[in-house]
Design an enzyme around this catalytic site. Structure first.
Site, PDB file in Angstrom:
ATOM      1  N   ARG A   1       0.821  -1.220   0.000  1.00 22.99           N
ATOM      2  CA  ARG A   1       0.000   0.000   0.000  1.00 22.99           C
ATOM      3  C   ARG A   1       0.850   1.263   0.000  1.00 22.99           C
ATOM      4  O   ARG A   1       0.424   2.327  -0.458  1.00 22.99           O
ATOM      5  CB  ARG A   1      -0.889  -0.034   1.255  1.00 22.99           C
ATOM      6  CG  ARG A   1      -2.007   0.981   1.246  1.00 22.99           C
ATOM      7  CD  ARG A   1      -2.764   0.933   2.554  1.00 22.99           C
ATOM      8  NE  ARG A   1      -1.945   1.359   3.655  1.00 22.99           N
ATOM      9  CZ  ARG A   1      -1.965   0.829   4.874  1.00 22.99           C
ATOM     10  NH1 ARG A   1      -2.768  -0.159   5.162  1.00 22.99           N
ATOM     11  NH2 ARG A   1      -1.172   1.300   5.825  1.00 22.99           N
TER      12      ARG A   1
ATOM     13  N   TYR B   1     -15.563  20.964 -11.319  1.00 22.95           N
ATOM     14  CA  TYR B   1     -16.152  19.649 -11.603  1.00 22.95           C
ATOM     15  C   TYR B   1     -17.209  19.328 -10.528  1.00 22.95           C
ATOM     16  O   TYR B   1     -16.940  19.479  -9.325  1.00 22.95           O
ATOM     17  CB  TYR B   1     -14.988  18.653 -11.579  1.00 22.95           C
ATOM     18  CG  TYR B   1     -15.295  17.208 -11.790  1.00 22.95           C
ATOM     19  CD1 TYR B   1     -15.812  16.751 -13.003  1.00 22.95           C
ATOM     20  CD2 TYR B   1     -15.017  16.273 -10.787  1.00 22.95           C
ATOM     21  CE1 TYR B   1     -16.051  15.398 -13.205  1.00 22.95           C
ATOM     22  CE2 TYR B   1     -15.248  14.923 -10.992  1.00 22.95           C
ATOM     23  CZ  TYR B   1     -15.779  14.489 -12.194  1.00 22.95           C
ATOM     24  OH  TYR B   1     -16.000  13.157 -12.380  1.00 22.95           O
TER      25      TYR B   1
END
Ligand SMILES: *Cc1c(COP(=O)(O)O)cnc(C)c1O
Length: 395
Positions: A62, A115
């Site tokens: 990760r 957006y």
């Protein structure tokens, strides 16, 4: 690419060369040209001391792999950033970047042309943590200073707005913010760092939905957050704390997309401009919202700051009824009806920002359609649009 001495940094080249070279080191991988896909969670340590110490380059999937490092390093090179964090989508990049600069009770300024899902994040998660968001006119320029409050932490830009195409005076806004120690973030998905490098214009954190042109084939969701030396540690820490990392396949596909980014963009730009100019002469079209056209109200800003344009722009039609506009869009053979853009295929969607806006009014004088010009032959696209526009008048 030749084998390089690890200790001598590579020379920098022009963007089209950089996308070929950046983030690659074939001789680290037995000479294979592309960085392989590393799949993995566990990383084994040779000794307990290595496991407990901080000596290992990779400690856990990760936290990064040679595949993610390859992409992050390439993006940092293109953006001129101190570092780049990768996330599984453009929206998670925006959310992570905002969380890294905001605090409970803080104030955030966001362009009214942002957006839609960016606004949604501000109005839901950030709001629940006591962050107040004020939206501003994208054309505000250095007038932004009148909106600064004691607790303003950040200004969020998107230029041009990816539906309505207002350009922002990024250097003017950044200068005002900097004077007050306020962070400047920018969603730079439209231009990509090939045509505009936000950090060179005063932005602290540059965000890209790699989903669009970086991936380039409508088969990836990915986000990049490139930050300067002042902000990168926070971005990296926030990203690590949230545990947001993209999947290895998507990172590999983004690296693959990167190699052809400059040449694809050139074609998107050229075809986009040809078609925008053609559309601006059609009697069915009231206006074309493309910042690289001299007729665009913010053309000067685009010309001053940007070195190119992608294939995304909008048109405002004359006052045709909604049904006729649907007829036009559905009648196009080569333009898919779908969100996202930046792939090889052309797209068309009708849109209306009336309800989204709070700082400005969206009233373009007719129905609007956003076009993404893909990599098809522009003459075929023009013929398709011509046939579609005939349907518009006929219905
Ligand atoms: C698509 C898009 C995003 C979000 O990217 P996803 O990968 O779909 O989450 C963000 N900003 C802009 C301008 C976009 O067009």
């Amino acid at each position: 690419m030749k084998k390089r001495d690890k200790n001598s940094p590579r020379r920098k080249f022009r963007p089209a060369t950089e996308v070929v070279l950046a983030g690659r080191d074939p001789f680290q991988f037995e000479g294979f040209v592309n960085t392989p896909i590393y799949r993995g969670s566990t990383v084994l340590a040779p000794t307990v001391a290595d496991y407990l110490g901080k000596s290992m380059r990779y400690v856990y999937g990760r936290r990064g792999t040679p595949t993610t490092d390859s992409l992050a390093e390439a993006i940092s090179g293109l953006e001129g950033s101190a570092g780049t964090a990768l996330t599984p989508s453009g929206l998670s990049a925006i959310a992570t970047a905002l969380l890294s600069v905001m605090r409970a009770g803080g104030h955030l300024l966001v362009t009214d042309s942002a957006y839609g899902p960016t606004r949604h994040f501000c109005e839901t998660i950030l709001k629940s943590f006591g962050v107040e968001t004020t939206y501003f006119d994208p054309r505000i320029g250095d007038g932004i200073k009148a909106l600064f409050k004691e607790n303003t932490c950040a200004v969020f830009l998107e230029s041009p707005g990816s539906l309505t195409f207002e350009m922002q005076d990024v250097p003017a806004i950044a200068k005002q913010a900097k004077a007050r120690g306020i962070a400047v973030l920018m969603d730079n998905t439209w231009a990509t760092p090939i045509y505009f490098r936000p950090l060179e214009h005063g932005v602290d954190i540059s965000i890209q939905a790699g989903t669009k042109y970086l991936g380039g084939h409508a088969d990836v969701n990915l986000g990049t957050i490139a930050a300067n030396a002042e902000y990168f540690p926070r971005v990296k820490e926030t990203n690590g704390s949230l545990g947001i990392n993209p999947g290895p396949e998507d990172v590999f596909l983004s690296l693959r997309g990167l190699r052809t980014l400059a040449v694809r963009l050139e074609r998107h730009m050229e075809s986009g401009l040809t078609i925008a100019k053609w559309l601006s002469k059609r009697r069915e079209v009231a206006s074309v919202l493309h910042p690289a056209l001299a007729s665009h109200p913010d053309h000067k800003i685009w010309k001053r700051d940007f070195s190119g344009a992608c294939g995304l722009f909008s048109i405002v039609l004359k006052d045709y009824p909604k049904a006729a506009v649907s007829h036009f869009v559905e009648g196009l053979e080569l333009f898919g009806i779908g969100a996202s853009w930046g792939g090889y295929e052309s797209l068309a969607i009708p849109f209306d920002c009336t309800k989204l806006r709070t700082a400005t009014k969206w009233n373009p004088g007719g129905p609007a359609v956003r076009l993404h010009i893909g990599l098809e032959d522009p003459d075929d696209l023009i013929a398709d649009l011509e046939a579609g526009l005939k349907l518009l008048s006929a219905s």
